[in-house]
Write a protein that holds these residues in place. Structure first.
Motif, mmCIF file in Angstrom:
data_model
loop_
_atom_site.group_PDB
_atom_site.id
_atom_site.type_symbol
_atom_site.label_atom_id
_atom_site.label_comp_id
_atom_site.label_asym_id
_atom_site.label_seq_id
_atom_site.Cartn_x
_atom_site.Cartn_y
_atom_site.Cartn_z
ATOM 1 N N PHE A 153 -2.649 17.077 2.871
ATOM 2 C CA PHE A 153 -1.227 16.831 2.646
ATOM 3 C C PHE A 153 -0.509 18.136 2.301
ATOM 4 N N SER A 154 -1.154 18.968 1.491
ATOM 5 C CA SER A 154 -0.574 20.275 1.140
ATOM 6 C C SER A 154 -0.388 21.136 2.389
ATOM 7 N N LYS A 155 -1.352 21.078 3.289
ATOM 8 C CA LYS A 155 -1.244 21.851 4.532
ATOM 9 C C LYS A 155 -0.107 21.323 5.409
ATOM 10 N N LEU A 156 0.071 20.007 5.458
ATOM 11 C CA LEU A 156 1.178 19.429 6.223
ATOM 12 C C LEU A 156 2.535 19.817 5.625
ATOM 13 N N ILE A 157 2.608 19.846 4.308
ATOM 14 C CA ILE A 157 3.849 20.254 3.645
ATOM 15 C C ILE A 157 4.149 21.720 3.956
ATOM 16 N N ALA A 158 3.118 22.559 3.939
ATOM 17 C CA ALA A 158 3.310 23.972 4.273
ATOM 18 C C ALA A 158 3.796 24.115 5.719
ATOM 19 N N LEU A 208 0.841 -1.200 0.000
ATOM 20 C CA LEU A 208 0.000 0.000 0.000
ATOM 21 C C LEU A 208 0.878 1.253 0.000
ATOM 22 N N TYR A 209 1.949 1.205 0.758
ATOM 23 C CA TYR A 209 2.911 2.307 0.773
ATOM 24 C C TYR A 209 3.573 2.453 -0.606
ATOM 25 N N LEU A 210 4.021 1.348 -1.175
ATOM 26 C CA LEU A 210 4.722 1.394 -2.461
ATOM 27 C C LEU A 210 3.816 1.834 -3.614
ATOM 28 N N ILE A 211 2.573 1.363 -3.600
ATOM 29 C CA ILE A 211 1.678 1.655 -4.723
ATOM 30 C C ILE A 211 1.143 3.081 -4.681
ATOM 31 N N PHE A 212 0.930 3.620 -3.476
ATOM 32 C CA PHE A 212 0.374 4.964 -3.448
ATOM 33 C C PHE A 212 1.005 5.908 -2.432
ATOM 34 N N PHE A 213 0.872 5.646 -1.150
ATOM 35 C CA PHE A 213 1.193 6.643 -0.134
ATOM 36 C C PHE A 213 2.658 7.066 -0.109
ATOM 37 N N GLY A 214 3.570 6.170 -0.367
ATOM 38 C CA GLY A 214 4.986 6.534 -0.390
ATOM 39 C C GLY A 214 5.374 7.257 -1.661
ATOM 40 N N VAL A 233 -9.094 13.547 -2.618
ATOM 41 C CA VAL A 233 -9.110 15.015 -2.692
ATOM 42 C C VAL A 233 -8.890 15.606 -1.297
ATOM 43 N N LEU A 234 -9.575 15.055 -0.302
ATOM 44 C CA LEU A 234 -9.391 15.530 1.072
ATOM 45 C C LEU A 234 -7.960 15.274 1.551
ATOM 46 N N TYR A 235 -7.434 14.088 1.230
ATOM 47 C CA TYR A 235 -6.070 13.734 1.601
ATOM 48 C C TYR A 235 -5.071 14.695 0.967
ATOM 49 N N ASP A 236 -5.229 15.001 -0.314
ATOM 50 C CA ASP A 236 -4.278 15.869 -1.006
ATOM 51 C C ASP A 236 -4.304 17.286 -0.443
ATOM 52 N N VAL A 237 -5.480 17.793 -0.151
ATOM 53 C CA VAL A 237 -5.581 19.140 0.433
ATOM 54 C C VAL A 237 -4.924 19.155 1.815
#
Length: 179
Positions: free
Chosen positions: A160-165, A84-90, A154-158
Motif C-alpha cells: 500500500f505504501s508503494k502504491l501511495i508513492a 469489510l470496506y467499512l471495518i478495515f479497507f476503506g 504487513v505485506l498489504y501495508d508495505v
C-alpha cells in the motif's frame, strides 16, 4: 502519506473526491460480482480514499470513505462487501496517515498491528458468518486467521505504501500541474 492535500477547497477538490468515491463504489460492486478474489477487489476499493488523503487532505479521505461505505450499504446487494470496506479497507488509508506521523517506527508498527487485530476481532467474532465465504477453507482455526491476517496485513501495508508513492509521483503530480 502526509494527509495535507494539494486541493484546499473548491470545485476541484469536490470533483476529485467525488471521482475517487465513485471508483471505490465501482470496486465494491465488482467485488460483489466477482466469483473469486472478493477480498482483493475490496482491498482495491480502499486505495481510492488514499488518493483523496494525498491530494485533498485527511478530511477528504474520511469523506470519501464514509460516502462509499454508506452508498455501498445502500446499493450493493452483498452487505458483507460493504462491511469489510467499512471495518478495515476503506478506513485504513486515514488510519495509516495518522499512525505514520508517530515519532517511533516501532510504536507505529505496534499501533498498526493493533488496528489490524482489532479489525480481525470484529470480523471474526462479531461478523464471522458474513465473512466465512471470503476465507480459504484452510483458515478454519482462530489462531490461523490471526496469524495469516497479521502476515497478510504487513505485506498489504508495505504494498500500500508503494502504491501511495506511485500515486504521489505520477497521478498527484499531474493533478498539481493541471490546477
Amino acid at each position: 502519506m502526509s494527509g495535507r492535500g494539494r486541493y484546499s477547497g473548491g470545485a476541484g477538490r469536490t470533483a476529485l473526491v467525488g471521482l475517487l468515491t465513485g471508483l471505490s463504489l465501482i470496486c465494491l460492486y465488482l467485488a460483489f460480482l466477482a466469483p473469486t478474489g472478493k477480498l482483493g477487489v475490496v482491498a482495491l476499493a480502499g486505495i481510492f480514499p488514499a488518493g483523496a488523503v494525498v491530494s485533498a487532505g485527511l478530511g477528504a479521505g474520511f469523506f470519501s470513505y464514509a460516502a462509499t461505505g454508506i452508498l455501498g450499504l445502500l446499493l450493493i446487494p452483498s452487505k458483507s462487501v460493504a462491511l469489510l470496506y467499512l471495518i478495515f479497507f476503506g478506513l485504513w488509508p486515514m488510519m495509516k496517515s495518522l499512525l505514520e506521523r508517530m515519532p517511533s517506527r516501532v510504536l507505529e508498527w505496534v499501533c498498526k498491528l493493533a488496528v489490524c487485530n482489532l479489525a480481525l476481532v470484529v470480523l471474526w467474532f462479531g461478523l464471522k458468518a458474513l465473512f466465512l465465504p471470503f476465507l480459504p477453507a484452510a483458515l478454519s482455526q482462530t489462531w490461523m486467521v490471526f496469524g495469516a491476517g497479521n502476515l497478510g496485513f504487513v505485506l498489504y501495508d508495505v504494498g500500500f505504501s508503494k502504491l501511495i508513492a506511485f500515486y504521489t509521483a505520477r497521478v498527484d503530480r499531474v493533478l498539481r500541474k493541471n490546477r
